[in-house]
Scaffold this active site. Structure first.
Site, short mmCIF file in Angstrom:
data_model
loop_
_atom_site.label_atom_id
_atom_site.label_comp_id
_atom_site.label_asym_id
_atom_site.label_seq_id
_atom_site.Cartn_x
_atom_site.Cartn_y
_atom_site.Cartn_z
N SER A 187 0.91 -1.30 -0.09
CA SER A 187 -0.23 0.15 0.01
C SER A 187 1.04 1.26 0.10
O SER A 187 0.62 2.25 -0.30
CB SER A 187 -0.78 0.04 1.17
OG SER A 187 -0.18 -0.10 2.19
N CYS A 220 0.93 1.37 10.42
CA CYS A 220 1.51 -0.04 10.39
C CYS A 220 1.10 -0.77 9.34
O CYS A 220 0.06 -0.70 8.65
CB CYS A 220 1.16 -0.67 11.81
SG CYS A 220 1.80 0.16 13.20
N PRO A 221 2.04 -1.54 8.58
CA PRO A 221 3.44 -1.72 9.22
C PRO A 221 4.43 -0.80 8.58
O PRO A 221 5.48 -0.74 8.88
CB PRO A 221 3.82 -3.20 8.46
CG PRO A 221 2.88 -3.33 7.15
CD PRO A 221 1.63 -2.43 7.78
N GLY A 222 3.88 0.45 7.58
CA GLY A 222 4.84 1.34 7.42
C GLY A 222 4.90 1.72 5.92
O GLY A 222 5.85 2.64 5.51
N GLY A 223 4.07 1.24 5.10
CA GLY A 223 3.95 1.72 3.65
C GLY A 223 3.82 3.35 3.37
O GLY A 223 4.76 3.45 2.50
N ASP A 239 -0.12 4.20 15.66
CA ASP A 239 -0.89 2.98 15.22
C ASP A 239 -0.59 1.96 16.52
O ASP A 239 0.42 2.09 17.16
CB ASP A 239 -0.33 2.30 14.04
CG ASP A 239 -1.21 1.31 13.40
OD1 ASP A 239 -1.72 0.37 14.20
OD2 ASP A 239 -1.73 1.25 12.24
N ASP A 259 -4.57 6.02 19.86
CA ASP A 259 -5.75 6.09 18.89
C ASP A 259 -5.56 7.16 17.91
O ASP A 259 -5.41 8.33 18.27
CB ASP A 259 -6.94 6.08 19.78
CG ASP A 259 -8.33 6.32 18.83
OD1 ASP A 259 -8.10 6.54 17.77
OD2 ASP A 259 -9.25 6.11 19.57
N ASP A 276 -4.36 6.60 6.83
CA ASP A 276 -4.99 5.21 6.16
C ASP A 276 -5.74 4.37 7.01
O ASP A 276 -5.62 3.19 6.90
CB ASP A 276 -3.66 4.44 5.69
CG ASP A 276 -4.20 3.42 4.33
OD1 ASP A 276 -5.33 3.37 4.03
OD2 ASP A 276 -3.31 2.47 4.40
N LYS A 305 -12.69 4.85 2.70
CA LYS A 305 -13.25 3.67 2.39
C LYS A 305 -14.86 3.72 1.94
O LYS A 305 -15.38 4.50 2.91
CB LYS A 305 -13.12 2.75 3.62
CG LYS A 305 -11.69 2.63 4.37
CD LYS A 305 -10.57 2.13 3.42
CE LYS A 305 -9.13 2.49 4.50
NZ LYS A 305 -7.97 2.14 3.26
C1 LIG Z 1 -4.75 -0.18 5.82
S1 LIG Z 1 -3.72 -0.15 7.51
C2 LIG Z 1 -2.54 0.76 7.04
C3 LIG Z 1 -1.50 0.42 6.33
C4 LIG Z 1 -0.34 1.47 6.05
N1 LIG Z 1 -0.63 2.58 5.44
C5 LIG Z 1 0.72 0.94 5.25
O1 LIG Z 1 1.05 1.35 4.01
O2 LIG Z 1 1.63 0.08 5.96
C6 LIG Z 1 -4.74 0.28 8.58
C7 LIG Z 1 -3.80 0.64 9.86
O3 LIG Z 1 -4.79 1.44 10.70
C8 LIG Z 1 -4.67 1.16 12.22
N2 LIG Z 1 -5.87 1.91 12.64
C9 LIG Z 1 -7.24 1.52 12.54
N3 LIG Z 1 -7.92 2.20 13.64
C10 LIG Z 1 -6.93 3.06 14.31
C11 LIG Z 1 -6.93 3.98 15.34
N4 LIG Z 1 -8.14 4.24 15.50
N5 LIG Z 1 -5.88 4.54 15.66
C12 LIG Z 1 -4.56 4.16 15.13
N6 LIG Z 1 -4.55 3.36 14.37
C13 LIG Z 1 -5.71 2.76 13.60
C14 LIG Z 1 -4.61 -0.32 12.14
O4 LIG Z 1 -4.09 -1.00 13.10
C15 LIG Z 1 -4.02 -0.80 10.66
O5 LIG Z 1 -2.58 -0.84 11.03
#
Ligand SMILES: C[S@@+](CC[C@H](N)C(=O)[O-])C[C@H]1O[C@@H](n2cnc3c(N)ncnc32)[C@H](O)[C@@H]1O
Length: 364
Positions: A187, A220-223, A239, A259, A276, A305
């Site tokens: 991503s 996470c994971p950091g893309g 995250d 959060d 994201d 989304k």
């Molecule tokens: C689609 S993934 C992100 C991928 C990331 N952009 C990447 O490129 O690796 C969504 C992330 O949002 C985090 N997440 C969802 N709700 C959250 C919240 N309220 N606070 C912090 N992180 C949240 C999830 O733990 C997940 O790691």
């Protein structure tokens, strides 16, 4: 025949159709969208054919969400003789304004992909023939119209043109990006594509540059963080998950387990906010608006989304809400939204303040 041909993500034809119908009618251009599910394109048939050209020039392409490319179709060529597909194209294109570039394309579907090798090969003789007839400039000329040949089968195509000042600069409307081997997730490409689509390359030096501070919510994971780090930024990644160790090792990332909807920076020194997190579009929209309203970031890219139903209405509604909330504080905000190639059931939104950005200075 003068229709508009609009490319979109397969499965989003209804959204593209709703969008062109609404945007065209706002300009008093009326027509009918021909939709074939999962085809990756929509044809908008105008009741007044001359309006296809008007829309191609005047309907701002950058404002379109679900439409990847917009062109005027002048001819449909069917049952072509496979031993000579060039001559009928040349014949049909007599009377075209001189074009500066040629794109031989297909829809972005699995079936159409089988045609893409042919399209690549066919570009060479077609380009030569078009140049020989002065329909195409001898060298690529960026400011002239783009000539499109859109193949639906190997003997069936739509012929048309787009305006280089109001189209996607990319073949098939898709920037070709390769996922770097060391990116923590695919991503990563979403954010990179967003930068290509939303931030003019000539401004990267001031808007995407080293030393800037960025926040990545749902990192996470950091893309996405990877894209910021590779541009030399210092990133706060929020995250509860785990960040790739390779990113933590750069020393440019601070990981905060919190959060993302609640956490806020202590200082007003963040330039980029990227987000994201998978959540309700309205919740994300209001949160991003608050960041700008409280001066906690200067430019943002975030995903919305979309639910399975009413995706167009949901997208437009959230952008309107955001526009309203930001207008309350300043008139200089620019909001763009696009379903990028790397977006699935989502769109990517970009926000910045024209006035703030104009004050940025290139690094010495
Ligand atoms: C689609 S993934 C992100 C991928 C990331 N952009 C990447 O490129 O690796 C969504 C992330 O949002 C985090 N997440 C969802 N709700 C959250 C919240 N309220 N606070 C912090 N992180 C949240 C999830 O733990 C997940 O790691």
């Amino acid at each position: 025949m003068n229709n508009l041909l609009l490319y979109c993500r397969p499965g989003f034809e209804k959204e593209a159709a709703a969008e062109i119908t609404e945007r065209a009618s706002n300009m008093q251009c009326y027509g009918f969208a021909r939709v074939k599910d999962d085809s990756g394109y929509v044809i908008f048939e105008l009741y007044d054919e001359e309006q296809a050209d008007l829309l191609a020039r005047k309907l701002p392409f950058r404002e379109l969400i679900f439409i990847r490319q917009m062109l005027v179709v002048t001819h449909e060529l069917k049952d072509l003789d496979l031993s000579d597909r060039v001559s009928p194209i040349i014949e049909a294109a007599q009377g075209y304004a001189i074009c500066g570039d040629l794109r031989v394309e297909t829809a972005d579907t699995n079936e159409a992909k089988e045609l893409s090798a042919f399209c690549r090969k066919f570009t060479v003789p077609l380009r030569q023939a078009l140049r020989g007839k002065d329909i195409l400039t001898k060298k690529e000329t960026p400011h002239r119209p783009v000539f499109h040949a859109f193949f639906m089968a190997n003997d069936h195509l739509l012929l048309g043109y787009s305006y280089s000042f109001n189209n996607s600069e990319f073949h098939m409307g898709i920037p070709r990006l390769r996922c770097p081997a060391d990116a923590p997730s695919r991503s990563s490409l979403k954010l990179e594509e967003a930068f290509y689509v939303f931030v003019p390359k000539e401004e990267w030096d001031v808007r995407l540059t080293s030393g800037m501070k960025a926040v990545d919510l749902g990192a996470c994971p950091g893309g996405w963080t990877y894209q910021l780090v590779r541009r030399g930024m210092m990133v706060t990644a929020v995250d509860n998950g785990s960040m790739a160790q390779s990113l933590m090792d750069t020393g440019q990332v601070k990981h905060i387990r919190d959060d993302g909807f609640v956490w806020r920076p202590g200082k007003k020194n963040i330039y980029w906010l990227v987000c994201d997190m998978v959540d309700k579009p309205a919740r994300v929209t209001h949160m991003v608006a608050d960041w700008f309203r409280e001066n906690d970031c200067q430019e943002a890219v975030f995903n919305l989304k979309l639910p399975m139903k009413k995706r167009y209405a949901e997208a437009v509604h959230n952008i309107e809400v955001l526009r309203g909330l930001l207008k309350e504080v300043d008139n200089a905000f620019v909001i763009q939204a696009k379903q990028l190639y790397h977006d699935r059931e989502e769109i990517t939104v970009h926000v910045y303040n024209k006035y703030w950005v104009s004050k940025l200075e290139p690094k010495a």
